[in-house]
Design a protein around this motif. Structure first.
Motif, PDB file in Angstrom:
ATOM      1  N   ALA A 158     -69.478   7.433 -28.288  1.00 41.74           N
ATOM      2  CA  ALA A 158     -69.618   7.449 -29.743  1.00 41.74           C
ATOM      3  C   ALA A 158     -71.018   7.908 -30.159  1.00 41.74           C
ATOM      4  N   ALA A 159     -72.057   7.340 -29.527  1.00 38.25           N
ATOM      5  CA  ALA A 159     -73.427   7.753 -29.851  1.00 38.25           C
ATOM      6  C   ALA A 159     -73.641   9.217 -29.486  1.00 38.25           C
ATOM      7  N   GLY A 160     -73.085   9.636 -28.338  1.00 37.08           N
ATOM      8  CA  GLY A 160     -73.199  11.031 -27.927  1.00 37.08           C
ATOM      9  C   GLY A 160     -72.519  11.965 -28.909  1.00 37.08           C
ATOM     10  N   HIS A 161     -71.368  11.557 -29.427  1.00 36.00           N
ATOM     11  CA  HIS A 161     -70.661  12.390 -30.408  1.00 36.00           C
ATOM     12  C   HIS A 161     -71.519  12.578 -31.657  1.00 36.00           C
ATOM     13  N   LEU A 162     -72.121  11.491 -32.134  1.00 36.61           N
ATOM     14  CA  LEU A 162     -72.950  11.587 -33.339  1.00 36.61           C
ATOM     15  C   LEU A 162     -74.140  12.518 -33.115  1.00 36.61           C
ATOM     16  N   LEU A 163     -74.810  12.380 -31.986  1.00 39.55           N
ATOM     17  CA  LEU A 163     -75.976  13.204 -31.703  1.00 39.55           C
ATOM     18  C   LEU A 163     -75.591  14.659 -31.471  1.00 39.55           C
ATOM     19  N   ASP A 164     -74.506  14.876 -30.730  1.00 41.51           N
ATOM     20  CA  ASP A 164     -74.089  16.244 -30.426  1.00 41.51           C
ATOM     21  C   ASP A 164     -73.493  16.945 -31.640  1.00 41.51           C
ATOM     22  N   SER A 165     -73.128  16.146 -32.665  1.00 37.80           N
ATOM     23  CA  SER A 165     -72.604  16.729 -33.905  1.00 37.80           C
ATOM     24  C   SER A 165     -73.718  17.058 -34.893  1.00 37.80           C
ATOM     25  N   GLY A 166     -74.964  16.793 -34.501  1.00 37.18           N
ATOM     26  CA  GLY A 166     -76.089  17.202 -35.335  1.00 37.18           C
ATOM     27  C   GLY A 166     -76.895  16.094 -35.956  1.00 37.18           C
ATOM     28  N   ALA A 167     -76.599  14.827 -35.633  1.00 31.91           N
ATOM     29  CA  ALA A 167     -77.377  13.733 -36.199  1.00 31.91           C
ATOM     30  C   ALA A 167     -78.830  13.834 -35.729  1.00 31.91           C
TER      31      ALA A 167
ATOM     32  N   ALA B 275     -71.189  -7.111 -25.884  1.00 23.83           N
ATOM     33  CA  ALA B 275     -72.260  -6.590 -26.738  1.00 23.83           C
ATOM     34  C   ALA B 275     -73.358  -5.950 -25.893  1.00 23.83           C
ATOM     35  N   ALA B 276     -73.694  -6.566 -24.762  1.00 25.44           N
ATOM     36  CA  ALA B 276     -74.725  -6.004 -23.879  1.00 25.44           C
ATOM     37  C   ALA B 276     -74.296  -4.645 -23.343  1.00 25.44           C
ATOM     38  N   ASP B 277     -73.020  -4.500 -23.023  1.00 25.33           N
ATOM     39  CA  ASP B 277     -72.514  -3.222 -22.502  1.00 25.33           C
ATOM     40  C   ASP B 277     -72.575  -2.140 -23.571  1.00 25.33           C
ATOM     41  N   ARG B 278     -72.270  -2.493 -24.831  1.00 22.99           N
ATOM     42  CA  ARG B 278     -72.374  -1.497 -25.897  1.00 22.99           C
ATOM     43  C   ARG B 278     -73.826  -1.043 -26.077  1.00 22.99           C
ATOM     44  N   ARG B 279     -74.755  -1.999 -26.017  1.00 26.00           N
ATOM     45  CA  ARG B 279     -76.166  -1.624 -26.140  1.00 26.00           C
ATOM     46  C   ARG B 279     -76.579  -0.700 -24.986  1.00 26.00           C
ATOM     47  N   ALA B 280     -76.091  -0.996 -23.780  1.00 26.80           N
ATOM     48  CA  ALA B 280     -76.433  -0.170 -22.617  1.00 26.80           C
ATOM     49  C   ALA B 280     -75.890   1.251 -22.775  1.00 26.80           C
ATOM     50  N   GLY B 281     -74.664   1.384 -23.246  1.00 24.97           N
ATOM     51  CA  GLY B 281     -74.090   2.707 -23.436  1.00 24.97           C
ATOM     52  C   GLY B 281     -74.812   3.496 -24.514  1.00 24.97           C
ATOM     53  N   PHE B 282     -75.170   2.806 -25.591  1.00 32.13           N
ATOM     54  CA  PHE B 282     -75.911   3.444 -26.677  1.00 32.13           C
ATOM     55  C   PHE B 282     -77.262   3.961 -26.174  1.00 32.13           C
ATOM     56  N   ARG B 283     -77.977   3.116 -25.445  1.00 32.86           N
ATOM     57  CA  ARG B 283     -79.298   3.505 -24.951  1.00 32.86           C
ATOM     58  C   ARG B 283     -79.198   4.658 -23.943  1.00 32.86           C
ATOM     59  N   ARG B 284     -78.129   4.653 -23.141  1.00 34.78           N
ATOM     60  CA  ARG B 284     -77.960   5.747 -22.165  1.00 34.78           C
ATOM     61  C   ARG B 284     -77.782   7.082 -22.876  1.00 34.78           C
ATOM     62  N   ALA B 285     -77.037   7.074 -23.977  1.00 39.96           N
ATOM     63  CA  ALA B 285     -76.836   8.315 -24.726  1.00 39.96           C
ATOM     64  C   ALA B 285     -78.162   8.844 -25.272  1.00 39.96           C
ATOM     65  N   LEU B 286     -79.023   7.933 -25.744  1.00 41.50           N
ATOM     66  CA  LEU B 286     -80.329   8.363 -26.257  1.00 41.50           C
ATOM     67  C   LEU B 286     -81.228   8.865 -25.136  1.00 41.50           C
ATOM     68  N   THR B 287     -81.272   8.109 -24.023  1.00 41.59           N
ATOM     69  CA  THR B 287     -82.148   8.463 -22.907  1.00 41.59           C
ATOM     70  C   THR B 287     -81.803   9.837 -22.344  1.00 41.59           C
ATOM     71  N   GLU B 288     -80.514  10.118 -22.185  1.00 42.02           N
ATOM     72  CA  GLU B 288     -80.097  11.404 -21.616  1.00 42.02           C
ATOM     73  C   GLU B 288     -80.498  12.579 -22.498  1.00 42.02           C
ATOM     74  N   ARG B 289     -80.708  12.309 -23.790  1.00 44.19           N
ATOM     75  CA  ARG B 289     -81.077  13.378 -24.725  1.00 44.19           C
ATOM     76  C   ARG B 289     -82.565  13.349 -25.056  1.00 44.19           C
ATOM     77  N   GLY B 290     -83.302  12.506 -24.326  1.00 43.98           N
ATOM     78  CA  GLY B 290     -84.744  12.453 -24.499  1.00 43.98           C
ATOM     79  C   GLY B 290     -85.195  11.849 -25.807  1.00 43.98           C
ATOM     80  N   LEU B 291     -84.387  10.976 -26.392  1.00 50.07           N
ATOM     81  CA  LEU B 291     -84.721  10.356 -27.669  1.00 50.07           C
ATOM     82  C   LEU B 291     -85.275   8.958 -27.457  1.00 50.07           C
ATOM     83  N   PRO B 292     -86.207   8.517 -28.300  1.00 51.77           N
ATOM     84  CA  PRO B 292     -86.793   7.182 -28.145  1.00 51.77           C
ATOM     85  C   PRO B 292     -85.796   6.087 -28.500  1.00 51.77           C
ATOM     86  N   GLU B 293     -85.898   4.956 -27.797  1.00 49.78           N
ATOM     87  CA  GLU B 293     -85.023   3.811 -28.066  1.00 49.78           C
ATOM     88  C   GLU B 293     -85.670   2.807 -29.009  1.00 49.78           C
ATOM     89  N   ASP B 294     -86.975   2.917 -29.199  1.00 44.10           N
ATOM     90  CA  ASP B 294     -87.690   1.955 -30.039  1.00 44.10           C
ATOM     91  C   ASP B 294     -87.137   1.968 -31.458  1.00 44.10           C
TER      92      ASP B 294
END
Length: 352
Positions: free
Chosen positions: A172-181, A196-215
């Motif tokens: 889901a996070a990857g779709h948003l980013l790859d769609s231009g967010a 909930a922990a697994d959702r946070r992990a998946g979200f952070r992985r999508a950001l990390t793979e695209r070089g985006l900050p998690e802060d």
């Protein structure tokens, strides 16, 4: 029905002039009773309205013909589909389902485990509180197989069936980013549960793979407000958190909500600021509740396969009940991303 009330095996035996033992064997399908007499006995049982005594039957068979199911909240829409799927499998196998609710309370969960032990259930489908496994180990040591659903228990080896929440949030996070967010934020429960922990992990992985900050990318909805527990299907707490989140959102941002109800709170906060969805901010929820497709704009959501999870969990349990000694298995079922207007997809309920 006779004047005496409940129809018994003796009622049928007296009506046909045969012994109670013969009636019992005929209704149990024993070969020692001829087909013609068996048919007469069954016909008479139907005519009199005979209903087998399940307690007596369990004493004879050594089986309660009952599964236990322990859930955390009966109001959780995900669980209603899960329960229906397990109950359907029970019906197909001639079993009853005993449902117990813990309200995420460890003491209540321990009492539920003890009750299942006293009732002598044949197996249990359990969504645990995740605060210890001793009571479940005791139930399992007594010979009752257990299948955990959606949440595991550390140090407790048994069959497991659940949603791959990490994958769902990642896609889901990857779709948003790859769609231009330009950026993506997560509005999630502040709870210690693995989902909930697994959702946070998946979200952070999508950001990390695209070089985006998690802060500053994760906003947590508090577990309690003014001493009252916040449930994930209550949008008010999410709305209050979203009011603060909205002030940080730049045009072109996106938000991934940990539940569709959190997305409802976010929708209100965005509307109050005059922020359009999805023109200025895209939104995806979790759960794909029945209302999601009917919001304006229709809410994109990550749909968990609740009915398939329930069916697979029940099937695993019946395999154990029937004597399977295969190694414990963990089944992670992928959710489905339903892209709708809130994430730039087409809204089937809006006119073209």
């Amino acid at each position: 029905m006779p004047a005496g009330g409940r129809v018994t095996l003796k009622t049928i035996a007296d009506s046909l002039g045969v012994s109670v033992k013969t009636v019992s064997r005929a209704l149990a399908g024993k070969d020692s009773v001829g087909e013609e007499l068996r048919a007469r006995i069954r016909a008479e049982a139907d005519r009199l309205g005979y209903v087998p005594n399940s307690i007596a039957r369990s004493l004879v068979s050594g089986s309660a013909m009952t599964l236990g199911m322990v859930i955390t909240h009966p109001a959780n829409p995900f669980y209603s589909l899960l329960i229906s799927a397990v109950e359907e499998r029970c019906r197909a196998n001639g079993y009853s389902l005993l449902l117990m609710v813990t309200e995420e309370d460890l003491a209540t969960e321990r009492n539920a485990a003890e009750a299942l032990l006293r009732w002598g259930v044949d197996g249990a489908v359990v969504i645990p509180v995740q605060e210890g496994a001793e009571h479940w180990q005791r139930l399992r040591d007594s010979g009752v197989p257990i299948v955990l659903v959606n949440r595991g228990l550390e140090g407790f080896a048994c069959d497991f069936v659940g949603v791959d929440h990490e994958r769902g949030a990642y896609e889901a996070a990857g779709h948003l980013l790859d769609s231009g967010a330009s950026s993506v934020h997560l509005l999630e429960e502040d709870v210690p549960f693995s989902s909930a922990a697994d959702r946070r992990a998946g979200f952070r992985r999508a950001l990390t793979e695209r070089g985006l900050p998690e802060d500053d990318a994760v906003t947590l909805v508090p577990q309690s407000v003014e001493g009252r527990r916040v449930l994930p299907w209550e949008p008010d707490a999410a709305y209050r958190c979203a009011q603060q989140l909205v002030s940080r959102l730049e045009p072109g941002a996106a938000v991934l909500a940990g539940s569709d109800y959190f997305a409802l709170g976010l929708y209100r906060a965005l509307a109050e600021k005059g922020i359009d969805v999805p023109a200025h901010v895209a939104v995806i929820g979790h759960g794909d509740m029945p209302f999601a497709a009917y919001l304006r704009p229709a809410l994109a959501s990550v749909r968990p396969p609740a009915d398939e999870i329930g069916a697979r969990a029940a099937d695993l349990l019946f395999e154990r009940i029937q004597g399977s000694t295969a190694p414990e298995t963990s089944i992670w079922l992928p959710p489905e991303l339903k892209v709708r207007a809130s994430a730039g997809g087409r809204n089937p309920h809006e006119s073209n």
